[in-house]
Design a protein around this motif. Structure first.
Motif, short mmCIF file in Angstrom:
data_model
loop_
_atom_site.label_atom_id
_atom_site.label_comp_id
_atom_site.label_asym_id
_atom_site.label_seq_id
_atom_site.Cartn_x
_atom_site.Cartn_y
_atom_site.Cartn_z
N TYR A 483 1.15 7.60 12.36
CA TYR A 483 0.59 7.48 11.01
C TYR A 483 -0.44 8.56 10.70
O TYR A 483 -1.19 8.45 9.74
CB TYR A 483 -0.03 6.10 10.83
N VAL A 484 -0.51 9.61 11.53
CA VAL A 484 -1.48 10.67 11.27
C VAL A 484 -1.16 11.40 9.97
O VAL A 484 -2.04 11.95 9.31
CB VAL A 484 -1.54 11.65 12.46
N VAL A 485 0.13 11.41 9.57
CA VAL A 485 0.53 11.91 8.26
C VAL A 485 1.20 10.77 7.52
O VAL A 485 2.11 10.12 8.05
CB VAL A 485 1.50 13.11 8.37
N GLU A 486 0.73 10.51 6.31
CA GLU A 486 1.32 9.48 5.46
C GLU A 486 1.64 10.07 4.10
O GLU A 486 1.14 11.15 3.73
CB GLU A 486 0.37 8.29 5.32
N LEU A 487 2.44 9.36 3.33
CA LEU A 487 2.82 9.81 2.00
C LEU A 487 1.94 9.13 0.95
O LEU A 487 1.62 7.94 1.06
CB LEU A 487 4.29 9.49 1.73
N GLY A 488 1.54 9.90 -0.07
CA GLY A 488 0.72 9.36 -1.15
C GLY A 488 1.49 8.34 -1.97
O GLY A 488 2.71 8.41 -2.12
N LEU A 489 0.75 7.37 -2.52
CA LEU A 489 1.36 6.30 -3.31
C LEU A 489 1.54 6.75 -4.76
O LEU A 489 0.94 6.21 -5.69
CB LEU A 489 0.49 5.04 -3.23
N LEU A 490 2.35 7.76 -4.96
CA LEU A 490 2.50 8.33 -6.29
C LEU A 490 3.22 7.38 -7.24
O LEU A 490 2.89 7.29 -8.42
CB LEU A 490 3.26 9.65 -6.20
N GLY A 491 4.21 6.67 -6.72
CA GLY A 491 4.91 5.72 -7.58
C GLY A 491 4.00 4.61 -8.04
O GLY A 491 4.04 4.20 -9.22
N ARG A 492 3.15 4.13 -7.14
CA ARG A 492 2.20 3.08 -7.51
C ARG A 492 1.23 3.58 -8.58
O ARG A 492 0.86 2.85 -9.49
CB ARG A 492 1.43 2.63 -6.26
N TYR A 493 0.83 4.84 -8.44
CA TYR A 493 -0.11 5.41 -9.42
C TYR A 493 0.52 5.52 -10.80
O TYR A 493 -0.05 5.10 -11.80
CB TYR A 493 -0.58 6.78 -8.94
N VAL A 494 1.73 6.08 -10.87
CA VAL A 494 2.31 6.36 -12.16
C VAL A 494 2.79 5.09 -12.87
O VAL A 494 2.96 5.07 -14.08
CB VAL A 494 3.46 7.39 -12.03
N ARG A 496 1.06 2.17 -12.65
CA ARG A 496 -0.05 1.23 -12.75
C ARG A 496 -0.09 0.59 -14.13
O ARG A 496 0.11 1.25 -15.15
CB ARG A 496 -1.37 1.97 -12.47
N GLY A 497 -0.37 -0.69 -14.16
CA GLY A 497 -0.48 -1.40 -15.42
C GLY A 497 0.84 -1.80 -16.05
O GLY A 497 0.86 -2.46 -17.08
N ARG A 498 1.95 -1.39 -15.44
CA ARG A 498 3.25 -1.74 -16.00
C ARG A 498 3.81 -2.98 -15.31
O ARG A 498 3.65 -3.17 -14.11
CB ARG A 498 4.23 -0.57 -15.85
N GLN A 499 4.47 -3.85 -16.08
CA GLN A 499 5.05 -5.08 -15.54
C GLN A 499 6.56 -4.91 -15.43
O GLN A 499 7.21 -4.38 -16.34
CB GLN A 499 4.71 -6.26 -16.46
N PHE A 500 7.12 -5.38 -14.32
CA PHE A 500 8.55 -5.29 -14.08
C PHE A 500 9.11 -6.68 -13.81
O PHE A 500 8.46 -7.48 -13.11
CB PHE A 500 8.85 -4.37 -12.89
#
Length: 504
Positions: A483-494, A496-500
């Motif tokens: 886990y020394v390299v992980e991926l950013g939570l870009l999907g969570r960021y973009v 945010r605030g949306r309901q599915f």
């Protein structure tokens, strides 16, 4: 800019990158800058108002007892140089705890900054010799006494003391200080107004003219490379032409008239101006009007904008490590862009422009959000931390004008000296190195992540690098694990605030 709905992965990442890029300085440990980037002279037109080192004395008594917080101030200097500032404007202060007589100047609170730090980062120093040059615990030396009746020598007690302090400072630093600004906003001075309960707010031009004439005569010959600047005149929205009238009265001051008649020049190398309370489109015309006052008196010295700025409320912190610019920040972006480009292109007599200021600061229990970088916490103080501070988007705008090649998104050239575990991608003009290179190779490489589209830079204290379809994050606390390299939570960021709707 605002984040629009992504159309495809590449567009998605480019939108996020425009928000996140340049939040913090490049990491020297992972992405060494070329040697020329440090210590080289950036564009001489670009200045920045910085944190006075006097305030950072003993702010970190553990690591820097009885000294300035060098790590903290170096973080700032590195950020200034990275964005392309060629000048830094700071102010000198006397000691304010002496009950009788003027407070002395403790040079140990300024020497390291001026003699070592600024040269290391290629920053020329504009040192303000303001009202604080003389300590005022003894009310005899309060700034209000600058307007006391002068004696036969044309000076009063405050003026004589000030001249002694100026010479002491100039002789001490020699060419280590490139320019001195003599007082500050002398046509509408806040401290003078405060000390006189609002009854007086301007320094008498005749007295100021005597000070300038004596300072120039006493110091210029011994220090010909040092420039002496008329302290920045404030555009006063209550008296819009007050600064022009004050400058006219300065030309008429007996000491200035005598100096001009004897030397054919004026006792200064430039005139400072603070064009606040104006829109960006109004500033060039107002600056030109003041310059015309200079020309009307055959004053060929340049003009220095020693303060100009616009406050911007920063964005709220989020759990994603990315912050959208607020409307205030977007307005600050536009203002900074317009001020620098219009003054550069329309007013060639303006020699340099100092943005106010580099960092936000606490002011009477509230944020003063004038900076290009944010406060890290809500304590209304700078704190001892030396880590880089998050940047507002206007930092990127300043850098795009003053030092565009320093952006993490700027293409770099390949070099045979990159090292064995560094890969260069000519398709995007960026490098990839361990530990990110190893992760990229082991988890799908080009097909999975695409090409790197930035160099490594720092977001909230964490090294990151953007790819066409991902953001890599370095987590040294997990060294020795997968886990020394992980991926950013870009999907969570973009999203945010949306309901599915729930999936079955």
């Amino acid at each position: 800019m605002t984040c629009r709905r992504a159309r495809g992965r590449a567009l998605f990442v480019s939108v996020l990158l425009s928000i996140a890029t340049l939040l913090l300085p490049l990491l020297p440990s992972l992405t060494p800058r070329p040697a020329a980037a440090r210590g080289s002279a950036p564009n001489d037109f670009y200045g920045i108002v910085g944190r006075d080192p006097w305030y950072e004395y003993n702010s970190d008594p553990v690591d820097y007892p009885n000294d300035v917080n060098q790590a903290f101030l170096e973080n700032m200097a590195d950020g200034m140089a990275t964005m392309g500032a060629g000048w830094v404007r700071i102010e000198i202060h006397a000691e304010y705890d002496v009950p009788n007589g003027p407070g002395p100047i403790d040079f140990s609170k300024m020497d390291w900054y001026i003699q070592q730090l600024a040269p290391k980062y290629g920053l020329k120093v504009l040192l303000v010799l303001g009202a604080g040059t003389i300590g005022d615990l003894d009310k005899t030396y309060q700034f209000q006494h600058i307007n006391d009746q002068p004696g036969a020598d044309g000076l009063n007690l405050w003026g004589r003391t000030y001249l002694q302090y100026v010479k002491q400072v100039v002789d001490h630093y020699g060419d280590g200080v490139a320019a001195y600004e003599i007082l500050n906003e002398e046509n509408a001075n806040m401290q003078l107004s405060t000390e006189t309960a609002g009854s007086v707010k301007e320094v008498n031009p005749a007295i100021y003219g005597q000070l300038m004439s004596r300072i120039y005569s006493d110091n210029k010959a011994a220090h010909p490379n040092v420039q002496f600047i008329v302290g920045g005149l404030l555009y006063d929205d209550i008296i819009p032409d007050g600064h022009e009238k004050w400058l006219t009265r300065l030309y008429q001051a007996p000491a200035v008239v005598a100096f001009h008649q004897a030397n054919g020049t004026y006792p200064w190398d430039g005139v400072g101006f603070h064009p606040y309370f104006l829109t960006a489109s109004q500033i060039p015309a107002e600056v030109t009007k003041l310059h015309n006052t200079q020309l009307a008196h055959q004053d060929t010295s340049g003009m220095w904008i020693t303060e100009i700025g616009k406050a911007a409320q920063p964005a709220d912190w989020t759990s994603y490590g990315i912050m959208d610019p607020t409307p205030d920040e977007q307005a600050q972006d536009d203002f900074l862009q317009a001020v620098y480009t219009e003054l550069r292109d329309q007013t060639p007599f303006v020699e340099r422009v100092f943005w106010f200021k580099y960092e936000d600061f606490g002011n009477n229990g509230e944020y003063a959000n004038w900076g290009l970088v944010r406060l890290r916490d809500s304590a209304f103080h700078y704190g001892p931390e030396a880590a880089p501070w998050p940047r507002k988007d206007a930092y990127r705008v300043y850098q795009s004008l003053a030092k565009p090649g320093a952006s993490p998104a700027a293409r770099i050239a390949s070099s045979p000296d990159l090292g064995p575990r560094v890969r260069y991608f000519p398709e995007t003009g960026h490098t990839l190195r361990d530990p990110f290179l190893g992760y990229w190779e082991e988890h799908g490489g080009l097909a999975q992540f695409g090409y790197p589209i930035t160099e490594v830079f720092d977001v909230q204290g964490r090294p990151v690098q953007y790819f066409e379809r991902a953001r890599f994050e370095y987590h040294p606390e997990f060294s020795g694990t997968p886990y020394v390299v992980e991926l950013g939570l870009l999907g969570r960021y973009v999203t945010r605030g949306r309901q599915f709707p729930a999936e079955p």
